[in-house]
Design a protein around this motif. Structure first.
Motif: not given
Length: 626
Positions: A72-77, A90-97
Motif C-alpha cells: 500500500c502507498r503512503v496514505g493507505y494501510y 485491501d488498501c484503506l485510507e490511513a493516517t501516518y506519523f
C-alpha cells in the motif's frame, strides 16, 4: 499533514511477515541445440506495468509464484497485515506519523544492504518494540495498525519509521512520541538517545497517495487532496507535478500544412510558415526536443538538428537524440582537473584538433577511472566535458560533469579520490591538480532543468525539484521566478489591479464598474439635496457651460477627436473627447495617451473616461467630485 522530518525513500514491508525484497540475478533461457551460441534471455520484470492498482506499488519477490507482491502507498494501510497483497483492494485510507530513533551506535552504509545481518536485526527489533509499546498504551493504541521501518541513516544510527493508523484515529503526534520515549528505550542492545514523532506530509513521500491516480498531491491543513492537472498539462511521475504537453510533437501536427507549430506552456500556437519554397529557417525555430532537452544545430543530419538533455537529465544511450523523450532525471557532480600545458583560446573552437583531442582523452580517462572504482561505479552514466580554460598556474583546467542516475548514492569525495588515483595523464600531459567535486546546483545554471517546463527550480539535498507557479502567477523566463499576473484587460479609469486575488481583478472607484472599470455606474448622477427639478436643470446647464467654456479644436491626426486645455474651473488639465460619429473608434482610442483619474486634477494630467455606450469620451474633472 506537515512534517519536520525528511521522508526516506527506502521502503520496508509493513509487517514482519513480509520479507525485504532481494535482488535476484536474471535467469537464462535454455540454448537451442545448435552450434551457434545464443544470447541469454533475461527474465521479464515482474512489476512491468504494475498490476497492483492505483493505491499500491509493486515489490519484486522471486520467492512468490507470481514473483511480486503489492504494498500500500503512503496514505493507505493494509487492513489484513498477515497476508501478501496481489492488488490494492485491501488498501484503506490511513493516517501516518513520521518518527525517528537515534541509537548510540556507529553507522555504516552497509547496514541498509538487504543481506546485512546487523541491519536486519536492528530493523526487526525496532519494529517489534515500537509496535508493542503502542499496542500496550491505552492512549496510543486506538486505531493503530502497524509500524513501517523505512531505513537506517547516519547520525550515530538513526532508525526512520512510520506509525500507521486507520483514517481519523484519535491519537496525535504528542501522545505517540510520549509513548515511544517511555517504552522504547533500547533497540537490539543499543540505547535510544532521542525519539521524535510528527505528523507526516504524505505528499513528500516517494510513494505518495495520488501518483497512482496520475494526480497531484496537495497538502492542506494537515490533510491532503488529489488534484487533476489543468488542460494542456499532464502528470509527470518523475517530478510528481504537472508538466506541459508538447502538442507540436504530435503526429499529425495540430497545425495546418502551411503553418509552423510553436509550443507554449499549456497550449500551442500555429504561425504561418516561411513563404520561400527552399526555406533555410533555423532548424530549432520550432522546439523539437521537448521540455527536458535543448535543440542544437547539426546541418549534417536530415533534420538539421539534434537534442541534448538539459543539465539535471540524462539519456542512458550513446545514440544521437532527435527528441527529449529519453531524457530522465539524473544527478550531476561538478569537477575540474588540471594538466601542465599552456592554454590557448583556440582550444575551445569546435574545429580545433588539439582541443577536441584533449576533450576526448579527458572524457575517456575520467569515465574509465569512475567505472573501474567499486565505490563510484554504481549508477554512473557518463562524463560531460564542459570547457577548457586557463588555470592560475599557467596550465589548463578542464571542467566536467560526472553524471549519475537519479537514485545514485555516491559521495563527491569518493569521485575525487577515484580520479586522483587513476587519472595521471591526459593526452600525454601530466595531471597537476584535481579540484574538489561538488554536487551540481542545477538551478543556478542558464540551462536549468525546470525552465523548459515554465516552472521554477528549487535545489535540495537530492538534486532539484521543479515547482509550477501558483494559479494567480506566471513564470518569467528571464528572471526564472513566478510573478503576479496582470489584470486582463488592464484596469483603466483609476481602477487598481488586485494581484493578490485568486484571479487578478480590477478594483474600481465608486464611479466606474466592469471588468476593466470601463463603464459608468448609475451613481454618476448630480443630486442636489432638497432641490427642485428647476434647480437641478439649472445646475446641469451650468455644468455644461463650464465644460465647454474654453474648448478649442486641435490637430490630432483625425477630425473627430477634440483636445481641451482647461476643465472649466481654471485648472490646467488636458483631456480628450471623441465625437459619437467616429467610425474608427478603436484605432483612434489606441492612439490617445491615458492616465488614471486618481481623485484630484490639475497640473499636466491627461485623463480619459468612457461613457456607458463607449461611443464617446468624457473628461474626468473636479465637477464629478460634487
Amino acid at each position: 499533514m506537515s512534517s519536520s522530518s525528511t521522508i526516506p525513500t527506502t521502503s520496508v514491508a509493513p509487517t514482519s511477515t513480509m520479507p525485504t525484497p532481494t535482488t535476484v540475478l536474471p535467469t537464462t533461457s535454455t540454448p537451442e541445440p545448435t552450434t551457434v551460441a545464443t544470447t541469454p534471455t533475461p527474465t521479464p520484470n515482474p512489476c512491468l506495468g504494475n498490476s497492483c492498482g492505483q493505491k499500491a506499488i509493486c515489490v519484486p519477490d522471486e520467492s512468490l509464484p507470481n514473483r511480486h507482491y503489492c504494498q500500500c502507498r503512503v496514505g493507505y494501510y493494509q487492513s489484513n497485515s498477515s497476508i501478501k497483497l496481489t492488488n490494492d483492494q485491501d488498501c484503506l485510507e490511513a493516517t501516518y506519523f513520521t518518527g525517528a530513533l537515534t541509537l548510540n551506535a556507529t553507522y555504516s552504509a552497509s547496514l541498509n544492504d538487504p543481506n546485512n545481518q546487523e541491519g536486519n536485526r536492528i530493523r526487526s527489533a525496532a519494529k517489534s518494540q515500537l509496535e508493542a509499546a503502542i499496542r500496550n498504551s491505552s492512549e496510543a493504541s486506538s486505531g493503530f495498525a502497524y509500524v513501517v521501518i523505512t531505513g537506517l541513516r547516519n547520525g550515530s544510527i538513526v532508525v526512520d519509521f512510520y506509525v500507521v493508523y486507520a483514517k481519523n484515529a484519535l491519537p496525535n503526534a504528542t501522545v505517540i512520541e510520549t509513548t515511544v520515549k517511555n517504552s522504547a528505550t533500547t533497540i537490539d542492545g543499543y540505547r535510544v538517545t532521542q525519539s521524535t514523532v510528527s505528523e507526516t506530509n504524505v505528499c513528500q513521500s516517494t510513494n505518495d497517495p495520488c501518483s497512482g491516480f496520475q494526480q497531484l498531491c496537495v497538502s492542506l491543513n494537515n490533510e491532503y487532496t488529489c488534484e487533476n492537472c489543468s488542460t494542456g498539462l499532464q502528470f509527470n511521475s518523475n517530478f510528481k507535478n504537472c508538466t506541459d504537453i508538447d502538442e507540436c510533437m504530435q503526429n499529425p501536427s495540430p497545425c495546418k500544412q502551411n503553418e509552423i507549430c510553436h509550443n507554449m506552456f499549456g497550449t500551442y500556437d500555429c504561425r504561418p510558415a516561411p513563404s520561400s519554397p527552399n526555406s533555410t529557417a533555423h532548424p530549432c525555430l520550432v522546439n523539437r526536443c521537448g521540455a527536458f532537452a535543448t535543440c542544437l544545430v547539426n546541418e549534417t543530419s536530415p533534420s538539421r538538428h539534434y537534442c541534448q538533455c538539459r543539465v539535471g537529465y540524462a539519456a542512458n544511450t550513446t545514440a544521437i537524440l532527435t527528441n527529449g523523450s529519453l531524457c530522465q532525471v539524473a544527478k550531476y557532480y561538478s569537477g575540474e582537473i588540471s594538466i601542465n600545458t599552456a592554454f590557448n583560446g583556440s582550444l575551445n573552437n569546435a574545429n580545433n584538433a588539439e582541443g577536441n583531442k584533449i576533450r576526448r582523452q579527458a572524457k575517456s580517462e575520467l569515465e574509465k577511472a569512475i567505472k573501474e572504482n567499486s565505490t563510484t561505479s554504481t549508477n554512473f552514466l557518463y562524463v560531460v566535458i564542459l570547457d577548457i580554460k586557463a588555470n592560475n598556474e599557467g596550465g589548463i583546467a578542464i571542467k566536467f560533469y560526472a553524471v549519475y542516475g537519479r537514485n545514485a548514492n555516491v559521495q563527491p569525495n569518493a569521485i575525487k579520490q577515484a580520479v586522483v588515483e587513476n587519472v595521471k595523464t591526459i593526452d600525454n600531459y601530466n595531471v597537476t591538480a584535481v579540484a574538489p567535486i561538488t554536487q551540481t546546483n542545477e538551478c543556478q545554471l542558464v540551462n536549468d532543468p525546470c525552465s523548459g517546463n515554465m516552472q521554477i527550480c528549487e535545489n535540495n539535498d537530492n538534486g532539484f525539484v521543479c515547482k509550477p507557479c501558483a494559479q494567480n502567477q506566471k513564470f518569467d523566463p528571464i528572471s526564472k521566478t513566478c510573478t503576479a499576473t496582470d489584470c486582463n484587460p488592464p484596469c483603466i479609469n483609476g481602477g487598481k489591479c488586485d494581484k493578490q486575488a485568486a484571479v487578478p481583478t480590477c478594483r474600481c472607484n465608486p464611479l466606474f464598474r466592469g471588468k476593466a472599470c470601463e463603464e459608468l455606474t448609475t451613481n454618476m448622477v448630480i443630486l442636489i439635496a432638497g432641490g427642485s427639478t428647476v434647480i437641478t436643470l439649472t445646475v446641469c446647464a451650468m455644468v455644461v457651460c463650464l465644460i465647454y467654456k474654453n474648448k478649442r479644436r486641435v490637430n490630432t491626426d483625425t477630425p473627430d477627436v477634440h483636445l481641451y486645455d482647461t476643465d472649466g474651473k481654471g485648472y490646467d488639465n488636458k483631456y480628450f473627447e471623441m465625437t459619437a460619429t467616429s467610425e474608427n473608434y478603436e484605432t483612434i482610442d489606441a492612439a490617445i495617451p491615458k492616465r488614471p483619474y486618481d481623485g484630484h486634477l490639475g497640473g499636466e494630467q491627461t485623463s480619459v473616461v468612457y461613457s456607458e455606450s463607449k461611443k464617446s469620451l468624457i473628461p474626468s474633472n473636479p465637477l464629478f467630485d460634487k
